[in-house]
Design an enzyme around this catalytic site. Structure first.
Site, mmCIF file in Angstrom:
data_model
loop_
_atom_site.group_PDB
_atom_site.id
_atom_site.type_symbol
_atom_site.label_atom_id
_atom_site.label_comp_id
_atom_site.label_asym_id
_atom_site.label_seq_id
_atom_site.Cartn_x
_atom_site.Cartn_y
_atom_site.Cartn_z
ATOM 1 N N HIS A 1 -8.984 9.950 7.006
ATOM 2 C CA HIS A 1 -7.783 10.230 6.865
ATOM 3 C C HIS A 1 -7.258 9.913 5.336
ATOM 4 O O HIS A 1 -6.731 10.581 4.482
ATOM 5 C CB HIS A 1 -6.784 9.788 7.572
HETATM 6 O O1 RIB Z 1 -3.427 7.796 11.341
HETATM 7 C C1 RIB Z 1 -4.555 7.356 10.369
HETATM 8 C C2 RIB Z 1 -3.897 6.307 9.590
HETATM 9 O O2 RIB Z 1 -3.643 5.185 10.381
HETATM 10 C C3 RIB Z 1 -4.863 6.240 8.517
HETATM 11 O O3 RIB Z 1 -4.093 5.452 7.286
HETATM 12 C C4 RIB Z 1 -5.845 4.770 8.831
HETATM 13 O O4 RIB Z 1 -6.223 3.797 8.184
HETATM 14 C C5 RIB Z 1 -4.381 4.165 9.890
HETATM 15 O O5 RIB Z 1 -3.711 3.377 8.858
#
Ligand code: RIB
Ligand code: CA
Length: 318
Positions: A242
């Protein structure tokens, strides 16, 4: 063209680690500070992890700050050790170099100092809970004009991950997310869950990462157990990194496509707490958020890999 100054607010976190290395290896940006807050794992762990990742990348020069230890208003116990491992880095934290020591004082103070000392507008990448970013805007309103834009990995327009309605970062501190996403001083770009899930990397990508040098091989080792979680959870032989997708937009603006959408955040205590929904309050002057999508997923994944491997050059496009 001079490198653009960048502050990264993070909660490492496996995908945070990939995002940090991507930024640290992208010549288009100058990482002026990293601030580590509570989130995927506790604040002591995220700070230690951020310090180890800076050392792994050979970037002990980058100032590290201790960010928020808890949400703005309501404590929450939800962590993501089941996704990132109890140490937050897929069980690899102890194998990394000793961490860079954090700067004295708070992460907010470090962010404010960078904004005060930097002539060019600064981009803030918020890839964990938005607590520090919300506190910075509240405590230093006069510095908002020094911020180019805030790029947030977070939110989910079409269904969450930590709950059916909410994405992890927004759910971690919905009040902070509301403050950041509805303020009208600094432009905000949001990289939501559906975009990052749509950019999941497969086994060939991971194999290429593994062969791209010792730092990338270490990232691939961190990713391995995290990959297994994503394969089991989503039934796809692929893994969502992500935060790396959000950092690609920071280092190469325009890598993702923007759709302006006014957003609201559910800060209630019902089943939808932390949901981000298209919404404009009747009396609001809230400007829309640029919600980012990836029309060319292969190009995005190629660009992320090239930068991690240190192949990007200032003239390259994502
Ligand atoms: O939902 C994904 C996010 O939440 C990313 O930033 C992961 O590292 C968690 O922090
Ligand atoms: Ca994160």
């Amino acid at each position: 063209m001079p490198a653009r100054p960048l502050i990264i607010d993070t909660d490492p976190g496996v995908d945070d680690a990939v995002a940090l290395v991507l930024a640290l290896r992208s010549p288009e940006v100058d990482v002026r500070a990293v601030v580590a807050a509570f989130g995927n794992v506790g604040p002591e762990r995220t700070l230690d992890n951020a310090g180890r990742i800076l050392a792994l990348a050979g970037r002990e020069d980058v100032p590290l700050g201790a960010g928020a230890e808890q949400p703005l208003v309501h404590r929450r116990a939800l962590r993501a050790g089941h996704v990132h491992g109890d140490d937050g880095l897929g069980g690899r934290a102890a194998h990394l170099p000793e961490p860079v020591a954090p700067h004295p004082g708070s992460g907010i103070a470090l962010m404010a100092r960078v904004l005060e000392e930097t002539r060019e507008p600064v981009t803030i990448a918020s890839i964990g809970p938005l607590t520090d970013t919300a506190l910075l805007l509240a405590a230093h309103p006069g510095l908002a004009e020094r911020i180019e834009r805030i790029v947030v990995m977070g939110g989910a327009i079409g269904g969450g991950n930590i709950t059916g309605a909410a994405e992890f970062n927004v759910h971690a501190d919905p009040e902070a997310a509301h403050r950041v996403l509805t303020q009208d001083r600094v432009p905000v770009a949001l990289v939501p869950l559906e975009t990052t899930l749509g950019c999941a990397a497969g086994p060939e990508w991971i194999a290429a990462l593994t062969g791209a040098g010792p730092v990338c091989a270490e990232l691939a080792a961190m990713i391995a157990p995290y990959y297994g979680y994503y394969r089991d959870r989503y039934g796809r032989d692929a893994v969502a990194l992500h935060d790396a997708i959000a950092l690609l937009e920071c280092v190469a603006p325009g890598s993702l496509a923007a759709t302006p959408i006014p957003l609201g955040v559910d800060t209630g205590f019902g089943p939808a707490r932390g949901a981000t929904v298209p919404y404009r309050a009747p009396d609001a002057t809230t400007p829309p958020v640029d919600v980012l999508s990836a029309p060319d997923v292969p190009a995005v994944l190629d660009a992320v890999l090239a930068r991690l491997a240190g192949q990007a050059s200032p003239c390259s496009i994502a």
